[in-house]
Design a protein around this motif. Structure first.
Motif, PDB file in Angstrom:
ATOM      1  N   SER A  75       9.475  -7.036  -6.268  1.00 21.37           N
ATOM      2  CA  SER A  75       9.192  -8.368  -6.802  1.00 21.37           C
ATOM      3  C   SER A  75       7.703  -8.480  -7.115  1.00 21.37           C
ATOM      4  O   SER A  75       6.874  -7.788  -6.498  1.00 21.37           O
ATOM      5  CB  SER A  75       9.582  -9.442  -5.769  1.00 21.37           C
ATOM      6  OG  SER A  75       9.032 -10.710  -6.109  1.00 21.37           O
ATOM      7  N   LEU A  76       7.355  -9.349  -8.049  1.00 20.11           N
ATOM      8  CA  LEU A  76       5.943  -9.603  -8.333  1.00 20.11           C
ATOM      9  C   LEU A  76       5.232 -10.178  -7.114  1.00 20.11           C
ATOM     10  O   LEU A  76       4.012 -10.042  -6.984  1.00 20.11           O
ATOM     11  CB  LEU A  76       5.804 -10.570  -9.513  1.00 20.11           C
ATOM     12  CG  LEU A  76       6.272 -10.055 -10.875  1.00 20.11           C
ATOM     13  CD1 LEU A  76       6.020 -11.119 -11.951  1.00 20.11           C
ATOM     14  CD2 LEU A  76       5.588  -8.751 -11.253  1.00 20.11           C
ATOM     15  N   GLU A  77       5.994 -10.789  -6.215  1.00 16.49           N
ATOM     16  CA  GLU A  77       5.397 -11.331  -4.993  1.00 16.49           C
ATOM     17  C   GLU A  77       4.865 -10.219  -4.087  1.00 16.49           C
ATOM     18  O   GLU A  77       4.042 -10.482  -3.207  1.00 16.49           O
ATOM     19  CB  GLU A  77       6.430 -12.170  -4.241  1.00 16.49           C
ATOM     20  CG  GLU A  77       6.840 -13.436  -4.969  1.00 16.49           C
ATOM     21  CD  GLU A  77       7.887 -14.223  -4.217  1.00 16.49           C
ATOM     22  OE1 GLU A  77       7.623 -15.393  -3.886  1.00 16.49           O
ATOM     23  OE2 GLU A  77       8.979 -13.662  -3.964  1.00 16.49           O
ATOM     24  N   ASP A  78       5.338  -8.991  -4.316  1.00 19.06           N
ATOM     25  CA  ASP A  78       4.900  -7.852  -3.495  1.00 19.06           C
ATOM     26  C   ASP A  78       3.615  -7.218  -4.017  1.00 19.06           C
ATOM     27  O   ASP A  78       3.079  -6.309  -3.382  1.00 19.06           O
ATOM     28  CB  ASP A  78       5.993  -6.779  -3.451  1.00 19.06           C
ATOM     29  CG  ASP A  78       7.275  -7.275  -2.810  1.00 19.06           C
ATOM     30  OD1 ASP A  78       7.200  -8.204  -1.989  1.00 19.06           O
ATOM     31  OD2 ASP A  78       8.351  -6.733  -3.144  1.00 19.06           O
ATOM     32  N   LEU A  79       3.148  -7.687  -5.175  1.00 18.65           N
ATOM     33  CA  LEU A  79       1.998  -7.041  -5.805  1.00 18.65           C
ATOM     34  C   LEU A  79       0.698  -7.732  -5.416  1.00 18.65           C
ATOM     35  O   LEU A  79       0.523  -8.934  -5.610  1.00 18.65           O
ATOM     36  CB  LEU A  79       2.157  -7.073  -7.325  1.00 18.65           C
ATOM     37  CG  LEU A  79       1.132  -6.290  -8.127  1.00 18.65           C
ATOM     38  CD1 LEU A  79       1.195  -4.807  -7.781  1.00 18.65           C
ATOM     39  CD2 LEU A  79       1.346  -6.481  -9.618  1.00 18.65           C
ATOM     40  N   ASP A  80      -0.224  -6.955  -4.875  1.00 16.42           N
ATOM     41  CA  ASP A  80      -1.555  -7.443  -4.520  1.00 16.42           C
ATOM     42  C   ASP A  80      -2.431  -7.385  -5.771  1.00 16.42           C
ATOM     43  O   ASP A  80      -2.654  -6.300  -6.314  1.00 16.42           O
ATOM     44  CB  ASP A  80      -2.135  -6.550  -3.424  1.00 16.42           C
ATOM     45  CG  ASP A  80      -3.530  -6.964  -3.000  1.00 16.42           C
ATOM     46  OD1 ASP A  80      -4.128  -7.853  -3.639  1.00 16.42           O
ATOM     47  OD2 ASP A  80      -4.046  -6.380  -2.029  1.00 16.42           O
ATOM     48  N   PRO A  81      -2.947  -8.532  -6.258  1.00 15.34           N
ATOM     49  CA  PRO A  81      -3.770  -8.521  -7.470  1.00 15.34           C
ATOM     50  C   PRO A  81      -4.960  -7.577  -7.385  1.00 15.34           C
ATOM     51  O   PRO A  81      -5.322  -6.928  -8.377  1.00 15.34           O
ATOM     52  CB  PRO A  81      -4.232  -9.977  -7.596  1.00 15.34           C
ATOM     53  CG  PRO A  81      -3.172 -10.765  -6.895  1.00 15.34           C
ATOM     54  CD  PRO A  81      -2.734  -9.899  -5.755  1.00 15.34           C
ATOM     55  N   ASP A  82      -5.577  -7.457  -6.220  1.00 19.87           N
ATOM     56  CA  ASP A  82      -6.721  -6.554  -6.068  1.00 19.87           C
ATOM     57  C   ASP A  82      -6.286  -5.099  -6.227  1.00 19.87           C
ATOM     58  O   ASP A  82      -7.017  -4.287  -6.810  1.00 19.87           O
ATOM     59  CB  ASP A  82      -7.389  -6.762  -4.708  1.00 19.87           C
ATOM     60  CG  ASP A  82      -8.064  -8.125  -4.613  1.00 19.87           C
ATOM     61  OD1 ASP A  82      -8.588  -8.594  -5.654  1.00 19.87           O
ATOM     62  OD2 ASP A  82      -8.062  -8.724  -3.522  1.00 19.87           O
ATOM     63  N   ALA A  83      -5.103  -4.783  -5.732  1.00 24.47           N
ATOM     64  CA  ALA A  83      -4.587  -3.424  -5.885  1.00 24.47           C
ATOM     65  C   ALA A  83      -4.249  -3.159  -7.363  1.00 24.47           C
ATOM     66  O   ALA A  83      -4.476  -2.059  -7.877  1.00 24.47           O
ATOM     67  CB  ALA A  83      -3.343  -3.236  -5.018  1.00 24.47           C
ATOM     68  N   PHE A  84      -3.745  -4.172  -8.034  1.00 26.51           N
ATOM     69  CA  PHE A  84      -3.443  -4.068  -9.458  1.00 26.51           C
ATOM     70  C   PHE A  84      -4.718  -3.751 -10.236  1.00 26.51           C
ATOM     71  O   PHE A  84      -4.749  -2.872 -11.096  1.00 26.51           O
ATOM     72  CB  PHE A  84      -2.823  -5.381  -9.949  1.00 26.51           C
ATOM     73  CG  PHE A  84      -2.402  -5.381 -11.385  1.00 26.51           C
ATOM     74  CD1 PHE A  84      -1.100  -5.042 -11.747  1.00 26.51           C
ATOM     75  CD2 PHE A  84      -3.296  -5.727 -12.395  1.00 26.51           C
ATOM     76  CE1 PHE A  84      -0.710  -5.052 -13.078  1.00 26.51           C
ATOM     77  CE2 PHE A  84      -2.904  -5.732 -13.730  1.00 26.51           C
ATOM     78  CZ  PHE A  84      -1.613  -5.398 -14.055  1.00 26.51           C
ATOM     79  N   LEU A  85      -5.802  -4.454  -9.912  1.00 25.41           N
ATOM     80  CA  LEU A  85      -7.062  -4.252 -10.602  1.00 25.41           C
ATOM     81  C   LEU A  85      -7.660  -2.877 -10.308  1.00 25.41           C
ATOM     82  O   LEU A  85      -8.230  -2.239 -11.184  1.00 25.41           O
ATOM     83  CB  LEU A  85      -8.060  -5.339 -10.226  1.00 25.41           C
ATOM     84  CG  LEU A  85      -7.732  -6.739 -10.754  1.00 25.41           C
ATOM     85  CD1 LEU A  85      -8.693  -7.759 -10.187  1.00 25.41           C
ATOM     86  CD2 LEU A  85      -7.783  -6.757 -12.276  1.00 25.41           C
TER      87      LEU A  85
END
Length: 207
Positions: free
Chosen positions: A194-204
């Protein structure tokens, strides 16, 4: 870079109802298996799948019927999927955000506006903006071009195998987030539930 249907917005139900309406209006019983065959495909490819299922030859007419039915369903309202708003809010202003979708622009605009996501996105590439839709990489490469982004330093979020393959072929790093349980995302570099599992900092940090 982001897909739209089934990733950011909960439009798969609307698509399913539209497809079922077209099939039943043609006098055929609905087969749920048709949904999996159409997942992530461009308008003409999806229309061809339906035309083959119905035993018809004119995929342009099938696309017209499908688009008409889809617009009617989308106008009822489309909501964001869990985690979509929070993710885009967290990324907005920190990294360019683009959407690459195989949907027609009228449907993409309805989805983004209805779900409240339009203000976060700087570029939207739709089916009519490229010669080759997904699984060709063209939509993602065009979105990168519009944003001035290097595909090799860009991250893509996709819910379908077709879209994941498109982004991977274009040189993007792909995170799969399947919209249907059990979907195999072979082209994805990583998979989340789920998108809820994604850490924005990790994405960046991955971009």
């Amino acid at each position: 870079m982001l897909d739209l249907d089934g990733l950011l917005v909960d439009s798969e139900g609307a698509w399913g109802r539209a497809e079922r309406r077209v099939v039943e209006d043609c006098g055929k019983p609905w087969d749920p298996a048709i949904r999996a065959l159409m997942l992530g495909r461009g308008p003409l490819d999806a229309a061809q799948v339906l035309a083959d299922f119905l035993g018809l030859r004119d995929r342009r007419e099938m696309e017209r019927r499908l688009l008409q039915a889809a617009v009617a369903e989308f106008r009822r309202g489309i909501i964001p999927l869990p985690g979509a708003v929070a993710l885009l809010e967290a990324l907005h202003g920190r990294v360019p955000l683009g959407v690459a979708t195989n949907s027609r622009r009228v449907l993409a605009d309805l989805s983004l506006t209805s779900a409240g996501l339009a203000p976060f996105v700087q570029a939207v590439v739709c089916a009519e903006d490229v010669i080759r839709p997904k699984p060709a990489p063209d939509p993602y490469l065009r979105a990168c071009e519009l944003l001035g982004a290097d595909p090799a330093r860009s991250v893509c979020l996709e819910d379908s195998p077709v879209g994941a393959a498109a982004a991977k072929t274009g040189g993007l790093w792909v995170i799969g987030c399947p919209s249907f349980p059990g979907t195999v995302m072979d082209a994805a570099d990583a998979v989340i539930a789920s998108l809820e599992d994604l850490d924005p900092d990790a994405f960046l940090s991955a971009s």
